[in-house]
Design a protein around this motif. Structure first.
Motif, PDB file in Angstrom:
ATOM      1  N   THR D  31      25.310  -1.432 -49.325  1.00  0.00           N
ATOM      2  CA  THR D  31      24.716  -0.098 -49.309  1.00  0.00           C
ATOM      3  C   THR D  31      25.794   0.911 -48.941  1.00  0.00           C
ATOM      4  O   THR D  31      26.540   0.700 -47.984  1.00  0.00           O
ATOM      5  CB  THR D  31      23.567  -0.026 -48.277  1.00  0.00           C
ATOM      6  N   ALA D  32      25.887   1.984 -49.727  1.00  0.00           N
ATOM      7  CA  ALA D  32      26.853   3.047 -49.455  1.00  0.00           C
ATOM      8  C   ALA D  32      26.116   4.377 -49.390  1.00  0.00           C
ATOM      9  O   ALA D  32      25.001   4.503 -49.918  1.00  0.00           O
ATOM     10  CB  ALA D  32      27.913   3.096 -50.553  1.00  0.00           C
ATOM     11  N   VAL D  33      26.751   5.360 -48.758  1.00  0.00           N
ATOM     12  CA  VAL D  33      26.152   6.700 -48.683  1.00  0.00           C
ATOM     13  C   VAL D  33      27.172   7.774 -49.033  1.00  0.00           C
ATOM     14  O   VAL D  33      28.382   7.531 -49.018  1.00  0.00           O
ATOM     15  CB  VAL D  33      25.585   7.022 -47.277  1.00  0.00           C
ATOM     16  N   GLU D 100      21.563  13.720 -48.556  1.00  0.00           N
ATOM     17  CA  GLU D 100      22.201  12.423 -48.339  1.00  0.00           C
ATOM     18  C   GLU D 100      21.780  11.486 -49.462  1.00  0.00           C
ATOM     19  O   GLU D 100      20.599  11.353 -49.770  1.00  0.00           O
ATOM     20  CB  GLU D 100      21.800  11.839 -46.984  1.00  0.00           C
ATOM     21  N   SER D 102      21.958   7.566 -50.869  1.00  0.00           N
ATOM     22  CA  SER D 102      22.343   6.187 -50.551  1.00  0.00           C
ATOM     23  C   SER D 102      22.065   5.314 -51.759  1.00  0.00           C
ATOM     24  O   SER D 102      21.147   5.568 -52.548  1.00  0.00           O
ATOM     25  CB  SER D 102      21.628   5.675 -49.310  1.00  0.00           C
ATOM     26  N   THR D 104      22.041   1.091 -53.089  1.00  0.00           N
ATOM     27  CA  THR D 104      22.121  -0.331 -52.766  1.00  0.00           C
ATOM     28  C   THR D 104      22.270  -1.115 -54.064  1.00  0.00           C
ATOM     29  O   THR D 104      21.523  -0.912 -55.018  1.00  0.00           O
ATOM     30  CB  THR D 104      20.852  -0.784 -52.012  1.00  0.00           C
ATOM     31  N   VAL D 121      27.012   6.291 -55.505  1.00  0.00           N
ATOM     32  CA  VAL D 121      26.777   7.526 -54.733  1.00  0.00           C
ATOM     33  C   VAL D 121      27.758   8.631 -55.128  1.00  0.00           C
ATOM     34  O   VAL D 121      27.395   9.813 -55.152  1.00  0.00           O
ATOM     35  CB  VAL D 121      26.820   7.307 -53.195  1.00  0.00           C
ATOM     36  N   GLN D 147      27.926   1.452 -45.773  1.00  0.00           N
ATOM     37  CA  GLN D 147      27.062   1.377 -44.583  1.00  0.00           C
ATOM     38  C   GLN D 147      26.824  -0.057 -44.126  1.00  0.00           C
ATOM     39  O   GLN D 147      26.719  -0.339 -42.950  1.00  0.00           O
ATOM     40  CB  GLN D 147      25.686   1.996 -44.885  1.00  0.00           C
TER      41      GLN D 147
ATOM     42  N   HIS F   8      13.349  11.824 -46.184  1.00  0.00           N
ATOM     43  CA  HIS F   8      13.533  10.935 -47.326  1.00  0.00           C
ATOM     44  C   HIS F   8      12.492  11.238 -48.394  1.00  0.00           C
ATOM     45  O   HIS F   8      11.308  11.404 -48.104  1.00  0.00           O
ATOM     46  CB  HIS F   8      13.431   9.481 -46.881  1.00  0.00           C
TER      47      HIS F   8
END
Lengths: 165, 165, 165, 165, 165, 165
Positions: D31-33, D100, D102, D104, D121, D147, F8
């Motif tokens: 997972t990245a943001v 934001e 994110s 996955t 992202v 993350q 979210h």
């Protein structure tokens, strides 16, 4: 669409991506080479990083690696596959005005990676051509060929002579 | 980001896509060639459309045309351009086991199309390699080179000798 | 297909690639930056070419140039265009563990090249991330932003402050 | 090609796609943001789908998913892999003018999918930039980082602090 | 390469990307349509955004726009061109279980954009198929055709009847 | 990034590439068809290889095979996969002015290959359209649909009627 009289073309000999679904998954590796023929001066300039467009071998190396991953997008009947390794090496023979490029690719898969290695050296060579064409428009690429492969039903294969025919 | 001490790398000699924005738009055309070296038997089989994977020259022709359009995606420092013409021709020398591939590309643009013609013949040759590797794994690709170009500042350029060096 | 009752969706607000056909062709140029935040040790290793995967900045430079040419394939509503120039520069601040990447793109065209410059720095930064993630999985990319652009109806635009908001 | 004196370059430190053929196939997820910094007004307009180019988050979501699949075509030394899952989520902080993002990604494979999540992202953020640049040319992209990841030899890894250094 | 007896294939009828270098640059626009035939229930679910894979029309719209830009990469003899506009519209006929897709593309160029508009509607339709195949594997795509085009030597062309033959 | 109030978005119904990581690897195969509707004259010209742009069916065949490999790059939520087989067949009904295209794809994988077969016939049909549009701008593509599939949890599925609804 009932009652139509469709005549099927004889598909014998028609291009197709052959069924490799029944082949076994093994580690397959292949090495290919190419030789760039230019002048001694140009090889010296490449070696000394004096070519105006940039560091020729560094760019050619990246181009070759990226091209290996595009092989099935370029060669119509090649199967797509998930390469596990790509390396590119260069050897210089300044007196002959030559650069030898070799590439080794590997996969855990059902088809060989000969075309990936051959595509890698070809595009690395084309990149050298592009970056040096201002100083040597007569540059040639020769001897693109498979050197060795392992894995698959045939096992180990190695080129016995450098020259064909 | 204030007060940071950034040291700029010396960009002299770093790879870059050179600025061609000031060059004039003219009709530019280039012709490149490549020679596939295989055996007389394989050339005969290609000619008679007996290769199992399909009609080799028809597939290689399409592959070469499509590859010309991907040149700037393969060769890192090539400028993208809108090709106005791509043709691929084949000449067979069955006794020598050779197939000569030539490609001509054209554009109305600010950069030449040498790399597009060279990429076209290279990928056409790789496609022949792929379709014939089961019958001749020793197949070679030689003599990838520019033959002629027109347009641009330099005008007409023609290769005087087939061989380099 | 006669007598069908099709209800057209209200296309207001629907995604579309806007019509730029009426805009005038001028020289357009844009510069974007990004900052890679890692550790002083990693910046030193990059600088000394000690990262195991290869020469990080040379590979990132090629990746950034190639990515600029893929912008309209990545960003859905970007117009395809024929870039005439792409340059990438790096500045190192080893004490802060930072690498600043800047990219300049140019075109003779009807749309700006901001997204091309921004895509170039982003992919160059991702490439640094990839090559250094074994030594610094916590690496961050910050400050991807437009610095300056020229050409088009708006003329010259320059970012007055480095930070937003 | 006999009698040639080729000098092999020292390939130590040269860029290569590392051999992952011996690594074991496991379920790997990452997972990245990324954080888009714009103005409160722009976040409100995005939220209310008032941006003229279309529904920003819907387009950015598709762009991010498609980009994840192109990762190995963008980042030169990334291994190609067959992603089994990609999800993108957005969280809005209108008062701070922030979005934001994110992503996955997952795979059953021999290499991790960190770069795929990071690429997703990044391109989703670039798409937001493209669609909002007419209303906020000063928009910034910050905090692109990993993350969390699972699978592979290292097992579970989670970022302990949001900020680096 | 002297003394070789190459026999040139008769290139008459061989595939080639025709020379459009002499054609004049004008504003060219084309509109194409396609009809997705599914069930009334599926059209209702699409309309109410109840399909599990996501908002079908939003995703199909982005897919169609991006596909238009890939046309020359998909259709072998299509010339690459710099599209200046792509729009996609949907009209629903829930009672007939139909969705009509139309796409309009434009360019300032020397070739028409019919194939771009046709590719856009085809890929938008394939995307709807993909997202709905779990609920209707029998979904069909029909009536992919050119509706209208302007620009170029032929000027304005409009389809007089919806049905062929 | 502390103290931020991110809200979210409800991700229910948002587009995503569904997780297929838990599905079992089996041999999966799918066959799709499409029908090109033109005039009897055009079908005869195609059959006799008299279309000026080249051998229509040979080019369409290669285009269809190559497009199957690009499916996950075209259809946003399709999983990338390593096709093990692609075949394309043509059947002609000259009196009705029709060409039926069928494509069969196979994979050893966790997801089906319906979209790959459907993409192959669609792009083969678009290629016929492109090569024949000068002689029949009214050409239509109809009946793009799945015919049969095997493998996976559902096992064998076959279309019972040619027409939908």
């Amino acid at each position: 669409m009932a009652n139509k009289e469709f005549t099927h073309l004889d598909a014998t000999g028609a291009a197709h991506m052959v069924d490799v679904g029944g082949k076994s998954t093994t580690t397959r590796q292949a090495t290919a080479v190419a030789v760039v023929q230019t002048t001694p001066e140009v090889v010296s300039q490449i070696s000394a990083q004096l070519i105006k467009k940039g560091d020729v071998l560094a760019v050619a190396r990246v181009a070759g690696i990226m091209a290996a991953k595009k092989t099935s997008d370029l060669v119509p009947l090649c199967h797509p596959l998930a390469l596990t390794k790509v390396t590119i090496d260069f050897a210089l023979a300044p007196e002959q005005g030559q650069i030898e490029i070799s590439a080794t690719c590997a996969v855990q898969g059902v088809t060989g990676v000969e075309m990936e290695a051959l595509t890698a050296v070809s595009v690395a060579a084309l990149t050298i051509h592009d970056m040096c064409k201002a100083v040597d428009p007569r540059l040639q690429i020769n001897g693109i060929q498979l050197q060795e492969k392992t894995g698959g039903k045939q096992g180990h294969w190695q080129r016995e002579h450098a020259q064909h025919g």
